[in-house]
Design an enzyme around this catalytic site. Structure first.
Site, PDB file in Angstrom:
ATOM      1  N   LYS A  45       2.820  -2.942   8.839  1.00 56.86           N
ATOM      2  CA  LYS A  45       3.983  -2.073   8.636  1.00 56.86           C
ATOM      3  C   LYS A  45       5.232  -2.880   8.954  1.00 56.86           C
ATOM      4  O   LYS A  45       5.422  -3.319  10.090  1.00 56.86           O
ATOM      5  CB  LYS A  45       3.884  -0.846   9.539  1.00 56.86           C
ATOM      6  CG  LYS A  45       4.992   0.171   9.350  1.00 56.86           C
ATOM      7  CD  LYS A  45       4.717   1.410  10.192  1.00 56.86           C
ATOM      8  CE  LYS A  45       5.737   2.504   9.952  1.00 56.86           C
ATOM      9  NZ  LYS A  45       5.423   3.731  10.717  1.00 56.86           N
ATOM     10  N   ASP A  68       4.542  14.874  13.383  1.00 59.66           N
ATOM     11  CA  ASP A  68       4.584  14.518  11.960  1.00 59.66           C
ATOM     12  C   ASP A  68       3.202  14.536  11.323  1.00 59.66           C
ATOM     13  O   ASP A  68       2.893  13.699  10.471  1.00 59.66           O
ATOM     14  CB  ASP A  68       5.232  13.144  11.776  1.00 59.66           C
ATOM     15  CG  ASP A  68       5.826  12.969  10.372  1.00 59.66           C
ATOM     16  OD1 ASP A  68       6.052  13.999   9.694  1.00 59.66           O
ATOM     17  OD2 ASP A  68       6.056  11.827   9.949  1.00 59.66           O
ATOM     18  N   GLY A  83      10.013   5.081   5.889  1.00 63.49           N
ATOM     19  CA  GLY A  83      11.454   5.264   5.961  1.00 63.49           C
ATOM     20  C   GLY A  83      12.235   3.980   6.158  1.00 63.49           C
ATOM     21  O   GLY A  83      13.404   3.894   5.774  1.00 63.49           O
ATOM     22  N   PHE A  84      11.592   2.968   6.753  1.00 68.66           N
ATOM     23  CA  PHE A  84      12.317   1.739   7.087  1.00 68.66           C
ATOM     24  C   PHE A  84      11.729   0.489   6.438  1.00 68.66           C
ATOM     25  O   PHE A  84      12.224  -0.609   6.657  1.00 68.66           O
ATOM     26  CB  PHE A  84      12.340   1.544   8.607  1.00 68.66           C
ATOM     27  CG  PHE A  84      13.057   2.644   9.336  1.00 68.66           C
ATOM     28  CD1 PHE A  84      14.446   2.699   9.347  1.00 68.66           C
ATOM     29  CD2 PHE A  84      12.354   3.638   9.992  1.00 68.66           C
ATOM     30  CE1 PHE A  84      15.116   3.715  10.017  1.00 68.66           C
ATOM     31  CE2 PHE A  84      13.011   4.658  10.663  1.00 68.66           C
ATOM     32  CZ  PHE A  84      14.400   4.699  10.670  1.00 68.66           C
ATOM     33  N   GLY A  85      10.676   0.633   5.655  1.00 71.35           N
ATOM     34  CA  GLY A  85      10.103  -0.547   5.025  1.00 71.35           C
ATOM     35  C   GLY A  85       8.747  -0.254   4.418  1.00 71.35           C
ATOM     36  O   GLY A  85       8.322   0.894   4.302  1.00 71.35           O
ATOM     37  N   GLU A  86       8.059  -1.323   4.038  1.00 71.18           N
ATOM     38  CA  GLU A  86       6.791  -1.207   3.335  1.00 71.18           C
ATOM     39  C   GLU A  86       5.593  -1.382   4.271  1.00 71.18           C
ATOM     40  O   GLU A  86       5.697  -1.949   5.351  1.00 71.18           O
ATOM     41  CB  GLU A  86       6.713  -2.268   2.236  1.00 71.18           C
ATOM     42  CG  GLU A  86       7.775  -2.131   1.168  1.00 71.18           C
ATOM     43  CD  GLU A  86       7.751  -3.294   0.190  1.00 71.18           C
ATOM     44  OE1 GLU A  86       8.264  -3.116  -0.931  1.00 71.18           O
ATOM     45  OE2 GLU A  86       7.225  -4.373   0.548  1.00 71.18           O
ATOM     46  N   VAL A  87       4.463  -0.900   3.795  1.00 72.81           N
ATOM     47  CA  VAL A  87       3.176  -1.175   4.436  1.00 72.81           C
ATOM     48  C   VAL A  87       2.338  -1.957   3.438  1.00 72.81           C
ATOM     49  O   VAL A  87       2.155  -1.522   2.301  1.00 72.81           O
ATOM     50  CB  VAL A  87       2.438   0.120   4.833  1.00 72.81           C
ATOM     51  CG1 VAL A  87       1.081  -0.212   5.449  1.00 72.81           C
ATOM     52  CG2 VAL A  87       3.270   0.940   5.809  1.00 72.81           C
ATOM     53  N   LEU A 106       0.812  -1.212   0.000  1.00 74.20           N
ATOM     54  CA  LEU A 106       0.000   0.000   0.000  1.00 74.20           C
ATOM     55  C   LEU A 106       0.848   1.266   0.000  1.00 74.20           C
ATOM     56  O   LEU A 106       0.408   2.315  -0.458  1.00 74.20           O
ATOM     57  CB  LEU A 106      -0.926   0.014   1.222  1.00 74.20           C
ATOM     58  CG  LEU A 106      -1.913  -1.160   1.337  1.00 74.20           C
ATOM     59  CD1 LEU A 106      -2.667  -1.073   2.656  1.00 74.20           C
ATOM     60  CD2 LEU A 106      -2.877  -1.176   0.166  1.00 74.20           C
ATOM     61  N   GLY A 107       2.059   1.157   0.533  1.00 76.57           N
ATOM     62  CA  GLY A 107       2.909   2.332   0.613  1.00 76.57           C
ATOM     63  C   GLY A 107       4.276   1.987   1.154  1.00 76.57           C
ATOM     64  O   GLY A 107       4.578   0.831   1.448  1.00 76.57           O
TER      65      GLY A 107
END
Length: 564
Positions: free
Chosen positions: A219, A317, A200-204, A196-197
């Site tokens: 995540k 954020d 900074g450290f990996g995919e979702v 899905l996206g």
């Protein structure tokens, strides 16, 4: 059609089929029989020891935990002495979430049934002075009208009735559920779907819990990338905050586990996509939102920020891509990797964190700051929702961070004609350079923001109860995410070796199920009702004795349940 587009089409089709009507939580055919069989209540011999290890605090046990609350209320229903208090509790909660036009009638019913000595469920445990004050006060649709009565009722139930509950079969059933909740869980329990996206450290990615069929977002934080970029602190802070905060305006953490390569956070899936995607990609010829839609999302963000700030958490954020839409079109804020929790006695923090264009002037100047930085970011977010660009740069303009910083610190914001006077005034109060003058969190609430004329058409009580109809409802046949080939891939991380301290950190992170979301999942998918079976004679059920009975696979609408 190129291969990349074909990959996206295939992945989207599988994802949409898995989530069914939208959330995929009520499709028995989607459940894996192997994992389904593992969701069985244990005999008491396995779980009675939990009595000494779990919290026996009334609010936590009988109000905050969904299964705990249900079982306590079921216990109360079995004793006619406790039925008046139980029904008053339920009716006050019903009054608090009712439509305004129904509240006067419900208020009168409460007065007649529970506070009148001639009422069918007269509550004689209530202080008569308190009852008199409620009767003499205004009746109708006032918020908090019956809160003193509710507090007194719960106080009454926390005494004798609660002690009786702790000695009942219903509490033993609760221990069975707590044992099941504590069982280890890992990646084998989940089926992955499309990405899905990327963070900074990996995919979702979208995933499905195999036993229940419920859809989630997973995540994945790459262990090597985390270590190389010193991301351990942010990862554990995000995990702790997500596990601590339970709000309909913030994504919930349901599971945390590790794989050989990743640390995984399994969270609420937000099928509607992120707000940034909707601003720019859904209608590219007419980007941005009509003002009422932007106001609705802003109101929900305010409630989410309030819940964080009441727990002394500075988000740091907030931006459109971290604001996600659910199936119904309501939003939750996500990605708390940069959040910081203020310690007791600490009023401010320091440190450079956030996204360029959304960071407040005091943060950019290197000064100490508090929750106010999140309201500056809210102003930027509201501005972008309406204008389809940020307040400090034109759309598509490339600005160096140094120049952007200078604009934020010293330059006034210009508003296009799309802004009404009310939305402009509200934005200006949020984008105030001086944090002491900025509109925001005061005296433990966001009431100063709620009182703004911009929200004159918002019923905050109904908004926070999830009763309002959102201005936009996502299409269940659409995947609101970039094409897979546009998400991008990470490069391989080399030269990272793990030591004992790393392994211990990974094990601490992988804590398994989160209590409240797990219990909600068991209720929503029908498992609580299917397994919460009682004998008609009131004696100990066979499952508590360890007697196995051949049962059909549970379904979301099974008729097995005697009490649910």
């Amino acid at each position: 059609m190129d291969f990349g587009s074909l990959e996206t089409v295939v992945a989207n089709s599988a994802f949409i089929a898995a989530r069914g009507s939208f959330d995929g939580s009520s499709t028995p055919s989607s459940r894996d029989k192997k994992y389904l069989a593992k969701l069985r209540l244990p005999p008491l011999s396995k779980c009675e020891g939990l009595r000494d290890s779990i919290s026996l605090e009334f609010d936590n046990l009988c109000s905050e935990q969904p299964i705990g609350k249900r079982l306590f209320q079921q216990f109360l229903k079995t004793d006619e002495r406790h039925v008046p208090a139980l029904e008053l509790w339920k009716d006050i909660e019903d009054y608090d979430t009712a439509d305004d036009d129904l509240r006067p009638q419900k208020a009168q019913a409460i007065l007649a049934e529970y506070l009148d000595p001639q009422g069918t469920l007269f509550c004689n445990f209530l202080d008569q002075g308190m009852v008199a004050r409620v009767k003499e006060g205004p009746t109708g649709s006032q918020d908090g009208l019956f809160q003193p009565l509710l507090q007194a009722t719960l106080e009454h139930l926390s005494q004798g009735p609660f002690q009786e509950y702790l000695g009942s079969l219903y509490f033993l059933r609760f221990l069975q559920w707590k044992w099941l909740e504590a069982q280890p869980i890992g990646e084998d329990w989940f089926l992955d779907f499309r990405v899905l996206g990327k963070g900074g450290f990996g995919e979702v990615s979208a995933c499905q819990m195999k036993a229940t069929g419920k859809m989630y977002a997973c995540k994945k934080l790459n262990k090597k990338r985390l270590k190389k970029r010193k991301g351990y602190q942010g990862a554990i802070v995000e995990k702790r905050i997500l596990a601590k905060v339970h709000s309909r305006f913030i994504v919930s953490l349901a599971y945390a586990f590790e794989t050989k390569t990743d640390l995984c956070l399994v969270m609420t899936i937000m099928n509607g996509g992120d707000v940034r995607y909707h601003i720019y990609n859904v209608d590219e010829e007419n980007p941005g939102f009509p003002e009422p839609r932007a106001i609705y999302y802003t109101a929900q963000i305010i409630s989410g920020l309030e819940h964080l700030h009441q727990r002394r958490i500075v988000y740091r954020d907030l931006k459109p891509e971290n604001v996600l839409l659910d199936n119904d079109g309501n939003i939750r804020i996500s990605d708390l990797g940069l959040a910081v929790e203020l310690k007791e006695g600490q009023n401010k923090t320091k440190g450079y964190a956030g996204t360029p264009g959304f960071m407040a002037p005091e943060l950019l100047r290197g000064e100490e700051y508090d929750f106010s930085v999140d309201y500056f970011a809210l102003g930027v977010t509201l501005y972008e929702m309406i204008a389809a660009r940020g307040p400090f740069r034109a759309r598509g303009e490339k600005v160096e961070n140094k120049e952007l910083k200078q604009r934020i610190i010293s330059e006034p914001v210009k508003y296009p004609e799309k802004f009404s006077q009310a939305s402009k005034d509200f934005c200006e109060q949020l984008l105030e350079k001086d944090p002491e003058k900025r509109l925001g969190f005061r005296d433990g609430t966001c009431d100063a923001l709620r009182a703004n004329v911009l929200f004159k058409d918002i019923s905050w009580r109904q908004l926070e109860a999830g009763m309002l109809i959102p201005p936009f409802i996502p299409d269940s046949r659409t995947v609101y995410a970039k094409n897979i080939q546009d998400v991008g891939a990470f490069s391989t991380v080399k030269g990272v070796v793990f030591d004992k301290a790393d392994t211990e950190f990974f094990q601490e992170f992988a804590s398994g199920n989160c209590s409240i979301p797990w219990q909600e999942e068991m209720i929503e998918t029908g498992f609580f009702g299917d397994l919460n079976v009682w004998r008609p004679d009131g004696q100990m059920p066979d499952d508590m004795k360890g007697i196995t009975v051949e049962e059909a696979a549970p379904t979301a609408k099974s008729g097995m349940c005697l009490i649910s």
